[in-house]
Write an enzyme that holds these catalytic residues in place. Sequence first.
Site, PDB file in Angstrom:
ATOM      1  N   GLY A 167      31.441  40.296  29.792  1.00  0.00           N
ATOM      2  CA  GLY A 167      31.453  38.947  30.360  1.00  0.00           C
ATOM      3  C   GLY A 167      31.926  38.971  31.801  1.00  0.00           C
ATOM      4  O   GLY A 167      32.691  39.852  32.196  1.00  0.00           O
TER       5      GLY A 167
ATOM      6  N   ARG B 114      22.403  41.936  17.619  1.00  0.00           N
ATOM      7  CA  ARG B 114      22.049  42.688  16.415  1.00  0.00           C
ATOM      8  C   ARG B 114      22.791  42.081  15.241  1.00  0.00           C
ATOM      9  O   ARG B 114      23.869  41.542  15.384  1.00  0.00           O
ATOM     10  CB  ARG B 114      22.484  44.145  16.560  1.00  0.00           C
ATOM     11  N   ILE B 115      22.214  42.214  14.074  1.00  0.00           N
ATOM     12  CA  ILE B 115      22.903  41.715  12.873  1.00  0.00           C
ATOM     13  C   ILE B 115      22.569  42.619  11.701  1.00  0.00           C
ATOM     14  O   ILE B 115      21.496  43.203  11.640  1.00  0.00           O
ATOM     15  CB  ILE B 115      22.523  40.246  12.570  1.00  0.00           C
TER      16      ILE B 115
ATOM     17  N   ARG C 208      17.045  31.057  25.361  1.00  0.00           N
ATOM     18  CA  ARG C 208      16.125  30.646  26.421  1.00  0.00           C
ATOM     19  C   ARG C 208      14.693  31.064  26.114  1.00  0.00           C
ATOM     20  O   ARG C 208      13.753  30.332  26.383  1.00  0.00           O
ATOM     21  CB  ARG C 208      16.570  31.269  27.756  1.00  0.00           C
TER      22      ARG C 208
ATOM     23  N   ARG D 146      32.421  33.253  23.599  1.00  0.00           N
ATOM     24  CA  ARG D 146      33.520  32.805  24.450  1.00  0.00           C
ATOM     25  C   ARG D 146      34.076  31.515  23.874  1.00  0.00           C
ATOM     26  O   ARG D 146      33.319  30.674  23.379  1.00  0.00           O
ATOM     27  CB  ARG D 146      33.033  32.545  25.885  1.00  0.00           C
TER      28      ARG D 146
ATOM     29  N   ASP E 206      36.692  34.715  16.899  1.00  0.00           N
ATOM     30  CA  ASP E 206      37.335  35.862  17.544  1.00  0.00           C
ATOM     31  C   ASP E 206      37.726  35.493  18.966  1.00  0.00           C
ATOM     32  O   ASP E 206      38.399  36.258  19.641  1.00  0.00           O
ATOM     33  CB  ASP E 206      36.397  37.080  17.550  1.00  0.00           C
TER      34      ASP E 206
ATOM     35  N   HIS F  75      40.603  38.105  19.656  1.00  0.00           N
ATOM     36  CA  HIS F  75      39.592  38.648  20.576  1.00  0.00           C
ATOM     37  C   HIS F  75      39.535  40.181  20.506  1.00  0.00           C
ATOM     38  O   HIS F  75      39.806  40.880  21.492  1.00  0.00           O
ATOM     39  CB  HIS F  75      39.882  38.187  22.011  1.00  0.00           C
ATOM     40  N   ILE F  76      39.153  40.677  19.337  1.00  0.00           N
ATOM     41  CA  ILE F  76      39.124  42.133  19.123  1.00  0.00           C
ATOM     42  C   ILE F  76      37.711  42.644  18.863  1.00  0.00           C
ATOM     43  O   ILE F  76      37.509  43.702  18.266  1.00  0.00           O
ATOM     44  CB  ILE F  76      40.060  42.550  17.963  1.00  0.00           C
ATOM     45  N   GLY F  77      36.694  41.885  19.348  1.00  0.00           N
ATOM     46  CA  GLY F  77      35.300  42.248  19.092  1.00  0.00           C
ATOM     47  C   GLY F  77      34.944  43.678  19.431  1.00  0.00           C
ATOM     48  O   GLY F  77      34.252  44.351  18.675  1.00  0.00           O
TER      49      GLY F  77
END
Length: 313
Positions: free
Chosen positions: A78, A157-158, A171, A230, A254, A278-280
């Site tokens: 980011g 991705r998932i 978009r 975010r 997160d 916030h440990i992504g």
Amino acid sequence: MKVFLTRRIPQEGMKILSTGGVCEVSLWDSDEPVPRAELLKGVQGAHGLLCLLSDKIDAEVLDAAGPNLKVISTLSVGYDHLALDEIKKRGIRVGYTPDVLTDATAELTVALLLATARRLPEGVEEVKNGGWSSWKPLWLCGYGLSGSTVGVIGLGRIVPFGVKRLLYSGRTAKAYAAEVNGEFVPMDTLVSESDFIVVSCSLTPETQGLCDKAFFSKMKNTAVFVNSSRGAVVNQEDLYEALTSGQIAAAGLDVTTPEPLPTNHPLLTLKNCVVLPHIGSATYSTRGIMAALSANNLLGGLQGKDMPSELTF
């Protein structure tokens, strides 16, 4: 050339900077964020700056650095903490760390989704506080991914887990979505038809406050909401209302506004809201790769060479 690091970074990055023979490193030698006054002092005369997401790099910082500053390398994917207009105006190059944290963040997002949907923190708490008695048919029941519809805002991705439909909005349609049978749909369709909504888009003026009262009111009341993008993408007051009124089933976050979230924040009182710090991207290997990429971006910018991952803006 002088470079300033706003924080201690993993050794993989430090080694590249200290053995490159290109720069003289000074840093805020702490795991905690650099105080504003120390940041303004540290950047004085710097040719390069390596910063983190928690460091607001604005005109004041750029003025303090002075005309020597050639490159800013952020140890993050980011960049909403960077005043890009000011940076561009001064001809400063910017490096960042996209892609290298995709897998780690995707894993954490799925872990958070499962923990929230299957009420894992509640279950752990019941074991600890003696709430676990005999087996009961509906005790701590949650929602399963198998056969569900998952909506992703900002498709990355998932992991499939037997998901029946994967919807995504953004978009434009993504070519790689075909690999996971992703359906590109309008936002309203995604919000109203999904059993699980995962937000993983960038923070932009368009996405700021995107998930608000109107958004939550269109969700199923059995739906689970997960945000790993975010904090500012979500209106947290509206989320609290949606969770307490039964408008939606549960939420896993997160990221929050602010970070860290105050310990007395209303969201932390709810059993149906799981909040992580916030440990992504927090795996040792990912953080090491991020540090190395940040260091190489910095060196490339200092020497006027290609940067492995330069932000174009």
